[in-house]
Design a protein around this motif. Sequence first.
Motif, short mmCIF file in Angstrom:
data_model
loop_
_atom_site.label_atom_id
_atom_site.label_comp_id
_atom_site.label_asym_id
_atom_site.label_seq_id
_atom_site.Cartn_x
_atom_site.Cartn_y
_atom_site.Cartn_z
N ARG A 27 46.60 -62.34 64.61
CA ARG A 27 47.95 -62.07 64.20
C ARG A 27 47.95 -63.06 62.99
NH1 ARG A 27 47.84 -59.18 67.71
NH2 ARG A 27 49.40 -58.95 69.51
N ARG B 102 58.93 -50.48 67.43
CA ARG B 102 59.81 -51.57 67.52
C ARG B 102 59.49 -52.53 66.72
NH1 ARG B 102 59.11 -53.25 72.36
NH2 ARG B 102 57.18 -52.15 72.88
N HIS B 103 58.25 -52.84 66.15
CA HIS B 103 57.82 -54.14 65.52
C HIS B 103 57.37 -53.93 64.04
CE1 HIS B 103 55.43 -58.02 64.68
NE2 HIS B 103 56.68 -58.18 64.63
N TYR C 28 52.23 -60.02 62.32
CA TYR C 28 51.71 -58.88 62.69
C TYR C 28 50.27 -58.62 63.03
CZ TYR C 28 49.64 -57.44 58.18
OH TYR C 28 48.78 -57.27 56.98
N ALA D 161 53.24 -52.29 60.91
CA ALA D 161 54.01 -51.89 62.24
C ALA D 161 52.85 -51.82 63.27
CB ALA D 161 54.57 -50.40 62.10
N ASP D 162 52.89 -52.58 64.41
CA ASP D 162 51.87 -52.82 65.16
C ASP D 162 52.51 -52.58 66.58
OD1 ASP D 162 53.62 -55.03 65.70
OD2 ASP D 162 52.16 -56.44 65.12
N ARG D 163 53.60 -51.65 66.87
CA ARG D 163 53.96 -51.07 68.01
C ARG D 163 54.36 -49.58 67.97
NH1 ARG D 163 57.56 -55.97 70.37
NH2 ARG D 163 55.93 -57.92 70.27
N SER D 164 53.72 -48.88 66.91
CA SER D 164 54.03 -47.54 66.75
C SER D 164 53.54 -46.79 67.93
CB SER D 164 53.30 -47.18 65.47
OG SER D 164 53.64 -45.82 64.97
N GLY E 167 61.61 -58.40 59.21
CA GLY E 167 60.98 -58.98 60.34
C GLY E 167 60.52 -60.32 60.50
N ASP E 168 59.57 -60.51 61.61
CA ASP E 168 59.51 -61.83 61.83
C ASP E 168 58.11 -62.49 61.20
OD1 ASP E 168 57.36 -60.52 62.98
OD2 ASP E 168 58.06 -61.08 65.26
N VAL F 100 57.36 -55.25 60.10
CA VAL F 100 57.32 -56.26 59.18
C VAL F 100 57.08 -55.94 57.51
CG1 VAL F 100 56.73 -58.08 60.92
CG2 VAL F 100 54.90 -57.02 59.44
#
Length: 505
Positions: free
Chosen positions: A389, A122-123, A145, A472-475, A141-142, A125
Motif C-alpha cells: 500500500r 469503488r476505490h 492504493y 484504481a485497485d477495486r476494479s 480519494g484517500d 485515487v
Amino acid sequence: MGPMREARGSKRRGRDVRHSGGFLRNWLAPLLVLALLAAGVGAYRFEWGQRHLPWLAADPVTEPEQVLVPAGLDLPAWSPPADDAGDDPAGIVLDPAAAPRLDPARVAAALSADLADPDLGRHVVAEVAPLAPGAPSWTSGDGRYLPASTTKLLTLGAALEVLGPDHTFTTRVVRGERAGEVVLVGGGDPLLASRPLTLAEAGATYPARADVTTLALETAEALGDGPVRVRFDDSLFTGPTDNPAWRRDYVPDDIVAPITALMVDGGDEPDSDLKQDDPSLASARVFVDALRAAGVRVSGQPRPAVAPPDAEELAAAESAPLSQVAERILDVSDNEGSEVLAHQVGLATSGTGSFEGGAAGVLQTLGGLGIDVAADEVYDGSGLSRRNRVSTSTLVGLLQHAAGPAGEDARSLLTGMPVAGFTGSLTYRFAEGPALARGLVRAKTGTLTGVHALAGVVVGRDGVPMAFVLGADRSPPEERYDAQEALDRAAAALAACRCSAPAAG
C-alpha cells in the motif's frame, strides 16, 4: 510489459497477472526530455524482447522494434537547445519557488468524468502536481492504493539514489579452494545474459549485456591444462528466493522466477514462457556448456559453493551502468530485474540482500530524501505483492525529486518511463482520447487482477510539466481493458488541460 509482463503465468487461469555545473544545467536534463516529447521527435525505439512477446516481433533476430508514428500525429521539426548554462531560450521558469501552481478547479474539470467511470470500481485515487519539487498538489480519494508495478518507480528510485547512476554489477570467476576448481560468483546483475548478442541484436539492444558465455571464453583463456570442476556462488543474496508476500502460485506457475544473485535471461527458460526452477544452477550450466565448447575439460556437474576470500580472479563481466539498467526495467516492467535491484538496495542500506531487507531499504532511502513514507507498506520490489500500500504523494514526491536540482542521480526515472503510444508497456495504449497525449504522457503502468495504475509525468496544453498518479485497485476484473482506457483518457485529459492557475493581478 503491460499486464502480461507485470503479472504473467504460463498457466493463466485468471492469475494476477552527470555531473554538470549550475542550477539551470541541473534542471536541463528532465526539461529536455519533456521538450522532446512535446516536439514528438521521430519514432522511439524500445525493447520488447523476443523472450517476452515473440508474436509481436517483426524480425526474430532483433529484440527491439521500430515503432511507427501513430496515424494522424503531426511531428514538427525541432532543434536542440543551446548548451549554455546561462541561456534559457525557451523562457522556462526553473526556480521551484516560482513554479506554476495548478488551478484545482481546472484539474478537477479535466479528470472528474474519467475518474468516475464505473469500470474503475469503488476505490479510485489521484494526485497531480507541478513537476517542481515541493509544489502543492491536487488530490482525489484517500491517497493510499495497491500500487502494482508502479512500485518499480520506488525500487529504482531508491537504487539510483543509494548506489548511484554509474554503478555497475560484476559477475566473476575465481579459483576455488581445491586444485582444479573454478567458482562462478553471482554479483546480482539484473540483466546478465546467457549468451552474447549477435551483431544485428547488438545494434538494436539497449543497454548492453554482460553474458556468461563470453565470461566462460575468457576463463578458458586463463586456465591451464587439465580438467576443472565448476562451482557456483550465489551467496550475495540471502533469505527465501520466493517472496512470502506473493501469492503461493506465482513461482510454481511461472509468473515470476525465484530471485537469486546469479540468474541469466531474467530467469527465463530458453525459447519458452516458463521460468527456471533454480536460476543459479541454470546459469552455471550455461557456463559449463560454454567452457566445454571452448575446449575445456569439465568434470561432473556444477555444484553450489562459497568462493574463498581473496581468491584469484580469472575473469569478470561488468553490467551496463545502473542508469541504463533502470531505464530498461521501467520500459518493459521487468519483475525479476526490479527484485534483484531491491535486494541490492537492501545490501547497500543494511548489508542484507533479501526481500525484507530490500523493502525496508527502499522506504529508508526515500524517507532520507524528505519524502513522507509513514503511511507506506512495501513488501517487494516489483509490485507483485497485493499487500503493498503506497500513498500517491510518495510517488509524486519521488517524481518531483527526480526532476529537481537534487535529483540528478534519479533522473533515469523520467527518461526510462514508457511514452504513451510509442514505447514499452504504453506502446499499444492511448488509442482513445486526445491524440496530443501520444508523446506527451510518460508513465509507469501498474496491473494486477482488479488493479490498474499509471504514475508519471505529462506536459499540459499550457506547457506546464506535471507529475501524476492515477490508481484504481477495486476494479471489476472483467472490465480490465475498459478500466485501462479510463485511466488513459484521464492522463490524456491532463495533456490537453490548461491546468495552471491564472497569473495574479
